[in-house]
Every structure is written in C-alpha cells, then in structure tokens.
Motif scaffolding. Structure first.
Motif: not given
Length: 168
Positions: A67, A70, A84, A168
C-alpha cells in the motif's frame, strides 16, 4: 495540521523499509529512477536474493508495504500510475487471479507494454507523464510486471501477479 501534512503518504513498512528515497523520486517525477527504486525496495521487503518476486514472495508481500508503494505512485502521478491503477484496468478487461493470455495481452496493449502484438523492452517504456495510464511501475526484472510463471512437479504451473492481490 496543514493541508499538505494531511495529504502526505505515511511511509509505513511491516519490515522497517525506509521509503523516503522512493517518495523523493516520485515527487520529483523521476519515473525511471523511481521504477528501479520500487523494484529494489520490493526485493528488499521480500528478502529475496533473486532479481524477481517469486510466487511465495508475491503472496507473502506485506500489505502495509504494498500500500505504501502504491500510494506513493498514485499520489505523485496524480492517479496516473500505480499498482492499484493497473489493477483496475486489468480487472476491467476481465482479469482475475487466474492466467488468461488474451486478457494479459489486452492489458499489455492498454498500458503500453505491448505494441503491434509484441512485448516491448524495458528501455522502450515511456518514463514520463505522457506514458499511457498505468504504465508504471513496470519493474525491470525477468518477470516484468510482478508476474511469476512457476513450474513444480506437485503444484504444476502457477500464475501469481501483484495485480491479483486483494489489498490493493
């Protein structure tokens, strides 16, 4: 707390990785360097000596780290790049956790990893905001987009992708 502080991505890592260099690279729009740094930190998170993420590494990759990586890409590209973003496109084309060569090919076409039905070389990737949506990160490794083809007598052929991660 200022608006800028509220919008900062918290650099969370389950394994103590420092993401400040990646943050600085994406914030400066140094996309190719950021892509290489992304691969470097992902391999470090996975604790692998290989130059790629294998099935086990992808499945066990800490969600906090995935995370963080991303969110950095998404924030500093203004929603243009990131895992994502890739996942949304992949799923919109019918992508699932199972391998489908047609879907994967269409995905490659859509994000610019394939041109004229041929997968492009890393050096042919566009490292700028003019790149197709979701082209980055691409990760310069043999299993270039977080994919793993793995052969094992007991398990057979297995497909694993970062894009199949639920977190994601």
């Amino acid at each position: 707390m200022s608006q800028a502080e509220k919008n900062e991505v918290e650099l969370v890592s389950a394994v103590g990785i420092d993401y400040s260099k990646l943050r600085d690279l994406v914030a400066a729009n140094k996309w190719e360097e950021a892509d290489r740094e992304t691969l470097r930190v992902m391999l470090k998170v996975a604790g692998t000596k290989q130059e790629w993420l294998d099935t086990e590494s992808i499945e066990k990759f800490p969600c906090e780290d995935l995370r963080t990586i991303d969110q950095l890409w998404v924030k500093y590209s203004k929603g243009h790049f990131g895992f994502s973003v890739q996942k949304l496109i992949y799923q919109s084309l019918g992508g699932t956790s199972g391998y489908n060569s047609e879907v994967w090919g269409r995905f490659g076409d859509r994000v610019g990893w394939r041109q004229k039905n041929q997968w492009v070389y890393y050096e042919d990737i566009t490292f700028s905001e003019k790149a197709p949506e979701a082209q980055l990160p691409v990760l310069d490794c043999w299993n270039i987009w977080g994919i793993c083809w793995w052969f094992d007598g007991e398990r057979g052929r297995e497909w694993v992708s970062i894009l199949s991660r639920r977190d994601l």
